[in-house]
Design an enzyme around this catalytic site. Structure first.
Site, PDB file in Angstrom:
ATOM      1  N   ARG A   1       0.948  -1.026  -0.026  1.00 31.79           N
ATOM      2  CA  ARG A   1       0.092   0.048  -0.070  1.00 31.79           C
ATOM      3  C   ARG A   1       0.822   1.293  -0.110  1.00 31.79           C
ATOM      4  NH1 ARG A   1      -3.601  -1.426   5.314  1.00 31.79           N
ATOM      5  NH2 ARG A   1      -1.671  -2.583   5.910  1.00 31.79           N
TER       6      ARG A   1
ATOM      7  N   LYS B   1       1.970   1.976   7.482  1.00 31.35           N
ATOM      8  CA  LYS B   1       2.156   1.156   8.776  1.00 31.35           C
ATOM      9  C   LYS B   1       2.774   1.764   9.498  1.00 31.35           C
ATOM     10  CE  LYS B   1       0.762  -2.314   9.502  1.00 31.35           C
ATOM     11  NZ  LYS B   1      -0.308  -2.591  10.566  1.00 31.35           N
TER      12      LYS B   1
ATOM     13  N   TYR C   1      -0.904   4.165  10.760  1.00 31.86           N
ATOM     14  CA  TYR C   1      -1.274   3.137  12.029  1.00 31.86           C
ATOM     15  C   TYR C   1       0.016   2.849  12.693  1.00 31.86           C
ATOM     16  CZ  TYR C   1      -5.578   2.069   9.118  1.00 31.86           C
ATOM     17  OH  TYR C   1      -6.629   1.981   8.538  1.00 31.86           O
TER      18      TYR C   1
ATOM     19  N   GLU D   1      -5.463   4.601  14.290  1.00 28.05           N
ATOM     20  CA  GLU D   1      -6.717   3.518  14.897  1.00 28.05           C
ATOM     21  C   GLU D   1      -7.398   4.086  15.910  1.00 28.05           C
ATOM     22  OE1 GLU D   1      -2.535   2.718  16.714  1.00 28.05           O
ATOM     23  OE2 GLU D   1      -3.297   3.219  14.613  1.00 28.05           O
TER      24      GLU D   1
END
Length: 368
Positions: A15, A75, A94, A118
């Protein structure tokens, strides 16, 4: 503001944090966007797509971190990125701090401001930046579970939906949130017999009303889970406590209740996992066996479908990224308490209580 979009370097993470269309919107708001070369290749976006949108391209990840006031990622930074994060820099991604002490220590030491996708909340108390990836992960949990139920993959050799004259697989979904409800819908659509559990009676009532007839609801308790395990073929762990470690709902001793070849898919592995015997795996090596039970615990499940995931993620994160860039994080969070909930670390201090509690570290309320 100067915004940096580095290439993701976590194992098989294809991603990218912002699409070319997202870059164009940020530039329209007067910001400068630097994108690392080939960052979008895995998601189907070329360097020329980004340049056409107005991005400036940089060759290395170190250059992106060095120039950017705000880093937007997918990430959490991994060990080789820790030294690149600098004091005063805003990192928007995240994080899942509560299950990773080394990451927490590194970000505290960096002096950066860390806003975690999150834990951002909307006005209804939902988690708008977690929801799109939870939808993807929930649906993929069944796709992957069905694959590893195949005998060549180490499973029981059961077709999830069965065929006329042969019963379908039994699927147990632990947790009735976004991941769990999407997993249940996908499994039901493939014809499995599905049981979904939760500790909230309102959630169970809602699920009972909206789910297909082959989905049953069950109150989540150790006794009820133990009763279900002898007959299950696939278990999906999807319990979430925002920002905190996930509870272990299946212990090591409970593995003995299941038949060999049963598959456990732990979607909560980012937050420590729902199964006592879980540890993170990767797309290149996704499963391992404990006591004859197959464990799938990939920590970035949506990374396997990066085109879909990148579009869905940018749809959700871009409005927040624009606000952070337009106003700066302090003013943006002052105007939006839900965005303020996303601030986990500021200048070496933990500002999200569940993260501090996870490691018994000092907690500093954001307003201080």
């Amino acid at each position: 503001m100067i915004i940096g979009v580095p290439k993701e370097i976590k194992n098989n993470e294809n991603r990218v944090a912002v699409t070319p269309a997202g870059v164009k919107e940020l530039i329209k708001h007067g910001h400068t966007v630097y994108v690392q070369e080939t960052a979008g290749n895995g998601s189907g976006f070329s360097d020329s797509d980004y340049m056409a949108a107005g991005a400036k391209m940089l060759a290395t990840i170190a250059e992106v971190y060095a120039i950017a006031e705000m880093i937007i990622k997918v990430k959490e930074p991994i060990a080789e990125e820790y030294p690149l994060v600098k004091k005063g820099q805003l990192v928007f991604t995240y994080f899942h701090f509560a299950c990773e002490r080394a990451l927490t220590d590194a970000m505290m030491a960096s002096g950066a401001t860390c806003i975690a996708y999150e834990t951002v909340r909307d006005r209804q108390g939902h988690l708008p930046l977690l929801i799109p990836m939870s939808e993807v992960a929930g649906r993929m949990s069944i796709q992957e579970g069905a694959r590893f139920l195949e005998r060549p993959q180490g499973g029981k050799g059961i077709l999830l939906g069965g065929v006329p004259g042969v019963k379908p697989a039994n699927v147990l979904v632990l947790g009735g949130g976004v991941v769990g409800s999407n997993a249940a819908l996908m499994a039901a659509g493939l014809g499995a017999d599905v049981t979904i559990t939760d500790i909230s009676l309102p959630v169970l009532r809602h699920l009972a009303q909206v789910m297909p007839k082959n989905v049953k609801t069950l109150f989540s308790s150790t006794h009820n889970i133990e009763t279900e395990l002898p007959d299950v073929d696939l278990v999906v762990g999807s319990v979430l406590i925002p920002g905190a470690k996930a509870p272990h709902l299946v212990s090591r001793s409970m593995l003995g209740l299941m038949k060999p070849g049963t598959v456990l898919v732990d979607v909560a592995i980012d937050q420590g996992g729902c199964f006592e015997t879980s540890h993170p795996t990767t797309h290149s090596n996704p499963v391992y066996e404990v006591d004859g039970i197959l464990h799938y615990a990939v920590a970035n499940i949506p990374g396997a479908v990066p085109y879909t995931s990148t579009l869905a993620l940018t749809n959700a994160t871009l409005p927040y990224a624009i606000r952070l860039a337009d106003k700066g994080w302090r003013e943006a969070c002052k105007n939006d308490p839900g965005l303020a909930d996303g601030v986990n670390i500021v200048d070496g201090k933990i500002t999200f209580k569940a993260v501090a509690e996870a490691f018994d570290l000092p907690y500093t309320p954001l307003e201080l």
